[in-house]
Enzyme design. Structure first.
Site, PDB file in Angstrom:
ATOM      1  N   ASP A  80      -1.974  -0.099  13.254  1.00 28.82           N
ATOM      2  CA  ASP A  80      -0.996   0.654  14.032  1.00 28.82           C
ATOM      3  C   ASP A  80      -1.555   1.996  14.495  1.00 28.82           C
ATOM      4  O   ASP A  80      -1.234   2.468  15.596  1.00 28.82           O
ATOM      5  CB  ASP A  80       0.253   0.926  13.199  1.00 28.82           C
ATOM      6  CG  ASP A  80       0.865  -0.326  12.591  1.00 28.82           C
ATOM      7  OD1 ASP A  80       0.191  -1.377  12.578  1.00 28.82           O
ATOM      8  OD2 ASP A  80       2.003  -0.248  12.101  1.00 28.82           O
ATOM      9  N   GLU A 113       2.944 -12.319  14.513  1.00 33.46           N
ATOM     10  CA  GLU A 113       2.864 -12.839  13.144  1.00 33.46           C
ATOM     11  C   GLU A 113       3.807 -14.014  12.900  1.00 33.46           C
ATOM     12  O   GLU A 113       3.861 -14.532  11.781  1.00 33.46           O
ATOM     13  CB  GLU A 113       3.145 -11.713  12.150  1.00 33.46           C
ATOM     14  CG  GLU A 113       2.071 -10.645  12.160  1.00 33.46           C
ATOM     15  CD  GLU A 113       2.391  -9.458  11.261  1.00 33.46           C
ATOM     16  OE1 GLU A 113       1.448  -8.864  10.719  1.00 33.46           O
ATOM     17  OE2 GLU A 113       3.587  -9.125  11.120  1.00 33.46           O
ATOM     18  N   GLN A 139       6.257  -9.911  18.444  1.00 28.29           N
ATOM     19  CA  GLN A 139       5.867  -8.704  19.171  1.00 28.29           C
ATOM     20  C   GLN A 139       4.846  -9.066  20.228  1.00 28.29           C
ATOM     21  O   GLN A 139       4.365 -10.198  20.275  1.00 28.29           O
ATOM     22  CB  GLN A 139       5.283  -7.667  18.218  1.00 28.29           C
ATOM     23  CG  GLN A 139       3.943  -8.068  17.606  1.00 28.29           C
ATOM     24  CD  GLN A 139       3.484  -7.142  16.508  1.00 28.29           C
ATOM     25  OE1 GLN A 139       3.932  -7.237  15.376  1.00 28.29           O
ATOM     26  NE2 GLN A 139       2.569  -6.238  16.836  1.00 28.29           N
TER      27      GLN A 139
END
Length: 757
Positions: free
Chosen positions: A362, A490, A596
């Protein structure tokens, strides 16, 4: 989305309601820190209802043994935990022998507010006690930015009616545990203590031994309590296991007030040897007490004013959006502002213990693009140095998989992979690409090549050697492939040829080859990249396989993605969202739904390499499949939506990333904030609404004004210049506030900015 716990206010997180049914969420949202330490918004006097009490210290962690039913070679030996540390705010309070506990004690006029100007948390209320006694209590606390090892707590009591015998037990308490540890395990052992009713009290503790060779950490905390009251007080000090405390008792009559100030200092073995910590604590306590609460608060105000001057985003016409962006910038800066090169930005910061680890991908993917513009350039440089300093660990991680080169960890404290889920630990190898890309971003944005020419080249070559060994050549197709990975999405594990992973692997090889000629002679000699090796990298670049569908005109997420039952996420019943809290993991993995940005993450990173048609086709295909159940998701989609002229979609997604925690969109903020996704709101405004891009020494903007906004304004730090951008219905104004003259581009037209006065 749950109901909002706090009022909409441009600079305050404020409520007049104690959210007993959502107390953990309220605690998360009122967490504070200073980069060195931080804590959740727990109550000083204690709270007997449901609560997650947590205090966390930068760089302090514990390697908890990996526990899996079927061990696989390559598994990390331990899971790195962000451990709950000694509690220094504890101040149990009784008035007229009644324990003050807002879970039980009648009260009114409750006011809780976190001031984003300076990081001060304020709480006040009036307790109703037997015999018509009413006492107004207020608490203020902040983590000092002037003295990082210090915290200030001030309690004021005012008797509104009746007589009050007040007793406070001010504590340093290491009888704490992690909720997520095995069987609520405790990680602390006592080293020494000293309780003093006239001076400093200290508590020294250490993490328990571990079998993995990870150094134990020691902490020493000190406190001194200063009471200002019209009545004489009595004081007694006490020591017990993992605890020192000082009891203070005094009397107030109607109309009288008293103020108790608790000065706290903390040092750790990261900075001070254990045997010298008590002396260091006493020196620090003297320093902060000599300055006093008011002077330290004034210094706090000055530091935050400087930060806001560089980083504030002003929004007119939408107070919820204004509060959201400020809150996110505020929490990020309380977590990390580049003061310690050994630290990074953990996914929960100092607000909770979930996830473990202090460093994820991140940082490079989402924090670096923002911090480049809103902090001094040294801050991002330190984040890059952090990875270089852990390069040996990255080589170790690759060796665990029988691979060459460097595999940076998905989750870590010290460079060694410390997550125990295989699909995260050794399938999400795409994080290597984000780390390489951050080097390029820093170099291109700042114009400073000194990092990439030396330390950065060592990182790039290590990553390139990993990719060159991780790919394999398919003789059947005559192309290179990467099998057995998990991409950014994921909700798919162990897939073959994830487009994003393959794309970032070859981009890294391209960038490394491009920058090698300018590396320092010493670094080139050390790395010894041969002509044969460079030729192999180029062959991988030339013959990499990328899944693609000509009919749809899209990059395919992985080899078998289009074999799924492709349907929009809008078909999921509302009572089954979020799906990660309602569906089995098996059902999620078989579904077409995307957690995402995956393909779109690659298009965001390498934006200049794709046509508008490619961007639009991929966005229109993948965004409807995306459930945005990662906190990292909405911002990337908002930026691309803005670029494609989908302004309403961009604004909706901005609202989601800006108020993800404040409005608890994913129903998971009660155990801590999503710190590393908070940069997404800034990115959505600056790279999205304002269309800021930087490529090939060219800084450009293509702003639009959201319909419900009347104005937005921000500044960026670009190559030692501060440029202010103001967007209104009348147009866009660019001003150079600091630095030498510069030409930037607005709607593809050059704009010359004169040097600042």
């Amino acid at each position: 989305m749950t109901k909002r716990l706090f009022d909409i206010d441009p600079w305050l997180i404020r409520t007049h309601t104690l959210a007993k049914d959502d107390i953990r969420l309220q605690e998360s949202l009122t967490a504070i820190g200073n980069g060195y330490m931080g804590l959740r918004g727990n109550f000083e006097e204690g709270y007997s209802g449901d609560s997650l009490r947590g205090t966390y210290y930068g760089g302090i962690w514990f390697p908890d043994k990996t526990r899996v039913g079927w061990w696989k070679n390559g598994y990390p030996e331990y899971f790195g935990k962000a451990i709950n540390g000694p509690d220094f705010i504890s101040m149990p309070l009784t008035i007229n022998n009644v324990a003050i506990d807002l879970a039980k004690t009648p009260f009114h006029d409750f006011d809780l507010r976190l001031d984003m100007h300076n990081g001060v948390l304020h709480r006040e209320f009036v307790v109703d006690l037997p015999e018509s006694v009413q006492v107004k209590l207020s608490f203020d606390r902040f983590m000092s930015n002037a003295v990082k090892q210090a915290a200030m707590i001030k309690m004021t009591a005012t008797v509104l009616s009746g007589q009050a015998d007040i007793r406070v037990t001010s504590r340093l308490d290491s009888n704490v545990h992690n909720e997520d540890s095995n069987y609520e395990e405790m990680f602390w052992q006592e080293l020494g203590q000293h309780a003093d009713s006239n001076g400093a009290s200290t508590l020294s503790v250490t993490t328990k031994p571990n079998p993995f060779g990870v150094p134990q950490f020691s902490l020493t905390l000190g406190m001194q309590n200063v009471l200002k009251s019209p009545a004489p007080e009595t004081r007694t000090a006490e020591e017990s296991s993992l605890l020192v405390q000082e009891d203070l008792a005094w009397h107030l009559a109607t109309g009288e007030s008293s103020t108790l100030t608790k000065y706290v200092t903390v040092v750790s073995s990261r900075d001070v040897p254990t045997e010298k910590q008590v002396s260091a604590i006493n020196d620090l306590l003297k320093e902060v007490m000599d300055q006093g609460y008011d002077a330290l608060l004034a210094a706090q105000n000055r530091i935050w004013a400087e930060r806001w001057q560089m980083a504030d985003v002003l929004i007119d016409g939408d107070d919820a959006a204004q509060q959201g962006i400020r809150y996110n910038v505020f929490q990020l800066f309380m977590t990390y502002y580049g003061d310690d090169a050994r630290l990074n930005i953990g996914p929960k910061g100092f607000t909770g213990e979930k996830y473990g680890g202090a460093t994820y991908w991140d940082t490079e993917a989402y924090i670096v693009p923002m911090y480049l513009s809103v902090t001094p350039s040294r801050v991002v440089r330190q984040l890059l140095e952090y990875r270089y300093n852990q390069l040996a660990g990255a080589y170790h991680n690759a060796q665990q998989l029988d691979l060459k080169g460097a595999l940076f960890p998905m989750v870590t404290f010290d460079g060694i992979e410390s997550h125990n889920e295989w699909e995260i630990t050794f399938e999400e190898i795409h994080r290597n690409g984000a780390i390489a890309h951050a080097i390029a971003q820093y170099t291109d944005y700042t114009g400073d090549h000194s990092y990439v020419d030396d330390h950065g080249m060592a990182v790039l070559v290590g990553i390139s050697r990993f990719w060159a060994d991780r790919v394999f050549f398919s003789k059947r197709k005559g192309m290179y492939m990467i099998h057995g990975v998990t991409g950014p999405n994921e909700y798919e594990n162990n897939v073959n040829n994830n487009w994003y992973t393959n794309t970032m692997a070859t981009w890294t090889l391209r960038y490394t080859l491009k920058m090698l000629p300018e590396a320092t002679a010493e670094r080139l000699a050390e790395l010894a990249v041969t002509d044969e090796e460079k030729a192999h990298w180029q062959d991988i670049i030339d013959r990499m396989y990328y899944p693609h569908d000509d009919e749809l005109g899209i990059f395919v997420q992985n080899d078998t993605f289009l074999d799924k039952d492709i349907r929009s996420a809008s078909t999921i019943p509302a009572n089954q969202r979020p799906i990660n809290q309602h569906w089995s993991w098996d059902r999620i993995l078989r579904s077409p739904f995307i957690k995402q940005a995956d393909v779109l993450q690659g298009i965001y990173f390498l934006n200049d390499e794709y046509t508008q048609e490619q961007k639009e086709r991929n966005f229109d295909f993948y965004e409807p499949l995306t459930v945005h159940e990662s906190s990292l998701s909405a911002s990337i989609h908002a930026i691309l939506a803005a670029e494609l002229g989908k302004e309403e979609k961009a604004v909706d997604l901005y609202q989601r990333t800006a108020r993800l925690d404040l409005d608890n969109y994913n129903n998971d903020t009660d155990d801590g904030l999503h710190i590393t996704s908070m940069s997404g709101s800034w990115l959505a405004i600056v790279q999205g609404f304002a269309g800021m891009r930087q490529h090939a020494d060219k800084l450009s903007f293509k702003p639009f004004l959201p319909k419900q906004w009347t104005k937005y304004q921000f500044a960026v730090n670009y190559r030692d210049r501060i440029i202010q951008i103001t967007v209104t219905a009348a147009g866009t104004e660019l001003r150079l506030l600091k630095g030498a003259a510069l030409t930037v581009w607005l709607y593809d037209q050059p704009v010359a900015l004169a040097a600042a006065d």
